[in-house]
Design a protein around this motif. Structure first.
Motif, PDB file in Angstrom:
ATOM      1  N   ASP A 184       0.831  -1.204   0.000  1.00 20.29           N
ATOM      2  CA  ASP A 184       0.000   0.000   0.000  1.00 20.29           C
ATOM      3  C   ASP A 184       0.865   1.253   0.000  1.00 20.29           C
TER       4      ASP A 184
ATOM      5  N   ASP B 241       2.442   1.734  -3.449  1.00 21.24           N
ATOM      6  CA  ASP B 241       1.442   2.206  -4.405  1.00 21.24           C
ATOM      7  C   ASP B 241       1.160   3.688  -4.226  1.00 21.24           C
ATOM      8  N   SER B 242       1.038   4.132  -2.988  1.00 22.96           N
ATOM      9  CA  SER B 242       0.735   5.550  -2.754  1.00 22.96           C
ATOM     10  C   SER B 242       1.929   6.431  -3.135  1.00 22.96           C
ATOM     11  N   VAL B 243       3.153   5.944  -2.942  1.00 22.59           N
ATOM     12  CA  VAL B 243       4.331   6.712  -3.355  1.00 22.59           C
ATOM     13  C   VAL B 243       4.380   6.816  -4.876  1.00 22.59           C
ATOM     14  N   ARG B 244       4.048   5.734  -5.551  1.00 21.03           N
ATOM     15  CA  ARG B 244       4.060   5.743  -7.020  1.00 21.03           C
ATOM     16  C   ARG B 244       3.009   6.695  -7.576  1.00 21.03           C
ATOM     17  N   ARG B 245       1.868   6.821  -6.907  1.00 22.12           N
ATOM     18  CA  ARG B 245       0.786   7.684  -7.380  1.00 22.12           C
ATOM     19  C   ARG B 245       0.982   9.151  -7.005  1.00 22.12           C
ATOM     20  N   ALA B 246       1.803   9.417  -6.000  1.00 21.62           N
ATOM     21  CA  ALA B 246       1.991  10.791  -5.528  1.00 21.62           C
ATOM     22  C   ALA B 246       2.738  11.597  -6.583  1.00 21.62           C
ATOM     23  N   PRO B 247       2.346  12.877  -6.736  1.00 22.92           N
ATOM     24  CA  PRO B 247       3.076  13.729  -7.689  1.00 22.92           C
ATOM     25  C   PRO B 247       4.519  13.926  -7.210  1.00 22.92           C
ATOM     26  N   ARG B 248       5.426  13.968  -8.167  1.00 25.01           N
ATOM     27  CA  ARG B 248       6.847  14.152  -7.825  1.00 25.01           C
ATOM     28  C   ARG B 248       7.084  15.597  -7.447  1.00 25.01           C
ATOM     29  N   ARG B 249       7.886  15.825  -6.452  1.00 25.02           N
ATOM     30  CA  ARG B 249       8.158  17.180  -5.951  1.00 25.02           C
ATOM     31  C   ARG B 249       9.325  17.846  -6.644  1.00 25.02           C
TER      32      ARG B 249
END
Length: 69
Positions: free
Chosen positions: A55, A58-66
């Motif tokens: 989980d 998955d959330s890191v992959r979906r997060a916008p890159r900073r």
């Protein structure tokens, strides 16, 4: 047991599995029962730990890159 084998195994809630072990047709001696209970709890903890990591990934992959990339 491999993760794939674990994933294909039907998921029985821990309480139901413990009830099966305690009320099963074969009475286990105390040492065997404790060993089996320990293995079941460890298996459930491992699956929960892996699910948490999946989980999180998955959330890191979906997060916008900073970094703007």
């Amino acid at each position: 047991m491999t993760q794939q084998a674990e994933a294909s195994r039907p998921q029985i809630p821990l309480q139901d599995r413990l009830r099966q072990l305690l009320d099963g047709p074969v009475a286990l001696d105390r040492r065997a029962l404790l060993g089996t209970l320990y293995a079941e709890v460890t298996r459930c903890e491992s699956l929960a730990y892996a699910a948490g990591w999946n989980d999180a990934l998955d959330s890191v992959r979906r997060a916008p890159r900073r970094d703007g990339a």
